[in-house]
Structure formats: C-alpha cells, structure tokens
Enzyme design. Sequence first.
Site, PDB file in Angstrom:
ATOM      1  CB  VAL A 178      -0.974   0.003   1.200  1.00 29.07           C
ATOM      2  CG1 VAL A 178      -0.251  -0.087   2.525  1.00 29.07           C
ATOM      3  CG2 VAL A 178      -1.859   1.238   1.182  1.00 29.07           C
TER       4      VAL A 178
ATOM      5  CB  THR B 102       3.433   0.192   5.108  1.00 32.52           C
ATOM      6  OG1 THR B 102       4.767  -0.008   5.599  1.00 32.52           O
ATOM      7  CG2 THR B 102       2.434  -0.151   6.201  1.00 32.52           C
ATOM      8  CG  ASP B 103       6.208   2.387  -0.613  1.00 30.26           C
ATOM      9  OD1 ASP B 103       7.334   1.881  -0.464  1.00 30.26           O
ATOM     10  OD2 ASP B 103       5.872   2.975  -1.660  1.00 30.26           O
ATOM     11  CB  ALA B 104      10.026   2.828   2.395  1.00 28.33           C
ATOM     12  CB  SER B 105       7.973   3.492   7.712  1.00 22.22           C
ATOM     13  OG  SER B 105       9.256   3.102   8.185  1.00 22.22           O
TER      14      SER B 105
END
Length: 590
Positions: free
Chosen positions: A235, A282-285
């Site tokens: 996402v 998730t995509d990179a935080s």
Amino acid sequence: MVDLKAQPYNLNDEDIKWVRDTIANMTLDEKIGQLFVNMGSQRTEEYLTDVLNSYHIGAVRYNPGKADEVWEQNYILQTKSKIPLLIAANTESGGNGACTDGTYVGHEVKVAAARDPKWAYELGRVSGVEAAAIGCNWSFAPIVDIMRNWRNPIISNRAFSSDPDQVLELSRAYMKGIMESGILPAAKHFPGDGIDERDQHLSASVNSYSCEEWDATFGKVYQGLIDDGLPSLMVGHIMLPSYQKHFNPDMETKDLLPATLSKEILTDLLRGKMGFNGLVVTDASHMVGLTAAMARKDLLPQAIAAGSDLFLFFNDPEEDLQWMKEGYENGVITEERLQEALERILGLKARLKLHSTPREEILPPKEEAMKRVGLPENLAIAPQVADEAITLVKNNQPENLPMSPEKTPRVLVVPVSGPPNPISRAFGGGGEASHPADVFAAKLRERGYEVTRHESMLDKLAKMTPEEQATMVKNVYAGKAPISALTDNYDLVLMVSKIEGLMQAVERVQWPATKGTLDIPWYVYEIPTIYVSTATPYALADVPQIKTYVNAYDDKDFTIDAVLDKLEGKSEFKGVSPVDAFCGLIDTRM
C-alpha cells in the site's frame, strides 16, 4: 477474519494449526516484532543474529549485494531465526533487483512497448529463478500503477502502461512467471500512483479519481489480480479522497490520510468491497507521504489498525517497537487486529512451506544456486526485448533516416541531462563522465562516423581556474555563432538524453544557462537532428520542436547497439509506446 483455507493461502488443517499454535506461543514482544520488515545494514552473522534475537522481525528487505553475499545472508537469517522469515527482493526489472549481478530484463514500460505479454512473463520468470536461488521468497513487484500523468517523476519508466487493460494483462503474466519459482509477488502501490505528479518519497500524493473512475482503472487491475489469487500487495502513501469520503461521509478534508493509515481504504475498500484476503505491507516508512501525516509514535500503530499487516522498515528499532507495543496496549491495535495480521504473515510463510522445510534446506545448495544466476538463455532475453521495444515516437522529417557514414559522416553528439541524481550516482550512474552520449559517440566511431562529443559550458568550467570561470560566467550570453559554424562542420546532430526522476521533485531536462549554444536543439531546420531518450519516455515535452524522436527506455550497451541499427535502417523500429509519449501536448506532435 482471515480465511486460511482460501486463496491466497490454501492451507490444510495441519498448516493452520501451526500458524495458530505458533501465534499462541509467542510473547507479546515476539508478536510485535513480527509486524516489522527490517532493512539490514550489515551481513555479518553477529549483526543478523542480534537483529533476530532482539527484534523478532517477521520479514526482511535487504540492501543490494552480489548473489553469493545475499545467499550467505539469507542462509544465516533462515537458520538462525526462531520463526522462518519472508525475505523480499525488489524485482521490478529482473533478477538484478534480487542481486546486483542478477539478470536485467527491462523496465516495465520497455517490456510493455515490446507488445507481447510473453516478455512480462519472462520478466517475472527470470526474476523468480534468480531471487529464489539466493533465498528470497517474496518480491515487491509488479508495479501495477497506471501512468496517466507524464509529470510523475517516480514511476515514469517503472509502470507498464497508461491502459488498465494492458497493465492487468502484463501484471498477470508477470505474476505467473515469478510464482513458478515459489516467489510471492506484492503488487504495488495500492490504491494507485500515476495521477498525481508528486513523489511519495518527498511529499503527500493524491489519487484524485472518482469512485467510478477508480473502479474502471486501478480497481479493475487490483480486482483482477485479487481474483487470480494475488498473495500480497504494497500500500502506498497515497490518498484516495473519493473512497475515503464514500465510506466516511462525515469526514472533513483535513482528516484525509494516506492509504497506509486509512481504515476506509484498507479495511472498507480493500478487505470489504474487494474481498482481498491476502497480506498488506506498507511502503517504506521513511517516505514523507507517510511521516508528514502524523507523529511517528501514532502512525506506527495506526498503520496496523487501519489494515496493514507488515510495517516496512524501522527508523530506530527500539523506539519503533516500543511505540507499536504501546499502540497495542492502549487499544489502538485491537487483539483481533493483531491476530489477523499475524495470521496473514504466518499464513504466507506456511503457504511457502517454510514451517515444514528443514531450515538448512530452505535455500538451495549454494553451488547449485550460483549456477541459476545469469544463465545464458536468460541473459539473451533483454536484447530481444530491446529490439522489440525501442520506439520511433515521431519522425516528421523522414529525410533524417536512415543515417549512414556516407550520408551524414560528421556527427555531433550532444548529451542532455536532468537534475543531478545522488541515487543514480551511488550505483554508478549519472554525471557527464558516465553519460550514454559517450557510449553512442564511441559506437558511432566504430561504425565509421567522424564524431564530435559536444562540450557544454559546465564541462569547460570544470577545467578552469576560478578567475577563468568568473570571466566565462559573465559572458554566459555570448555563446552565439554563425549558423555556418554548425552546418559547415556537421552533417547531423544526435542528442542523447538521460533524465531520471527517482527521488526528484521533477523529471525534466536541466538546460544550461547559456544562449545560442548547441545544448538546446533550436537548429532542427538547419541540420538533421535526432533525439534519443535513454530513460524517461516523456522527454519530448521539453523538446517539442524535435522532428525525429526515439524512446530507448534504458542505456544498456545492447540497447544502444539496437538503437543505432534502427537509425541506420539495418533493423525496423517495432516498439509501440504504452504511454502518451506526446505528453498530451499539441506541439509535441508537430
């Protein structure tokens, strides 16, 4: 609740028992640790073992390395971890996303330009063979975004197409190819990039489509893949206001969140309306599209509460783990939501048979594994893709082609670049010294042309003393010369651009601050001029006056050879642009 008997898990009762018994026997710290994907900073056994024992991570996405180094790393991880790991690669363009000596096949837009889904299948198949050989079992690919905005700098050559039907067809082919090697794909970036022109790494991003528009495009792609059994998706930090307000009509604009943190998008739309039973990461935080939405101590548990199952990358492990744990203890993450996330994480591990395979046998033997990387038959695919994909977008001066040493013996090669890209430089790209114009110039000489490589003002300044530089800059507008200085000395100008947008606010040419010099193609009616883009497929927007324009999609050696063969008429241009290379502008077609 998670249905572990249904796709994408397809587990039997014994598998499900392992999943639920394992969760039941975890400590709270182990449960919280399973929610994280770690990006390791070292490959030493001491470091890797310490990470496993201290943080209890559920998955890994590692830094690039050679095949033998990555194999050693992954063997340590799988044999030392209490619970086997999901180990992800980034195989967007081939096995080179799993290891630096892996096989490049082609960027997604190039694969699409080759006009046959078999190449997307081959992209997935080669990626899977090589990633699996070195111990990966998960990939953050394919990219299934729909490229509808030529100004978008992050996915311009990383997305298949602007047509959702083509994106779905090629994504399905990719998924089939990579799953043959037991690699589980994670399609990205839900709910869809390619509408906004901003990069989530650097700012917020919005998919502004209405519910109906989204259903007919991005929704169609994701629903098709979900129906096919998509195991996981990534996402993005992308807002989708239409559906957020559809499921929460009382929401005010100020309350909109990136999909990563939005219950309306992940639970109501993805899980509810679309019926996705698989895993969400998730995509990179560290990306600003996420970090600017709220304080990190709040966004960590909110991402899981909203419907994400895995959180991509620590900032500080101790701090992030503590904040995620506090989110559970404070009720932001409910017991039910934590159980669901863990069942999906372990459910995919069980689907991969990681729980029932002896740890020492999860990876293939190293000697055998190394033989699967760089197979000759796989290396031969990329030149075939290049031959099929290279696209003559525009040729409104037919007399420019074909070129030859007899017709146009004296060639001026002019390099064109975008803003300096520190990421490209870190991996050996970017900068004048490595510009593909130099390769074109060398290969043209080998073919019998008399070649001059244009030297820009910046090139000249680099060789001068500070006093000489000051004098030249003061005369920046004194670069004019008679037209005959061009036409008497050259028969053709070949402009070669490499303009990349990764981690840039824009993906546009960076013209020099000169006037009347040859850097900018003002002379298309004075001398035959051909422009070749070796990166973005949208370079024509900044040179609409160019009459002969080619998209090569990359600057690999075999691609440059193929471009020159086609410019000389030794091979046909076969590619068809899967995106609007004219950028929706009227003058680019002239």
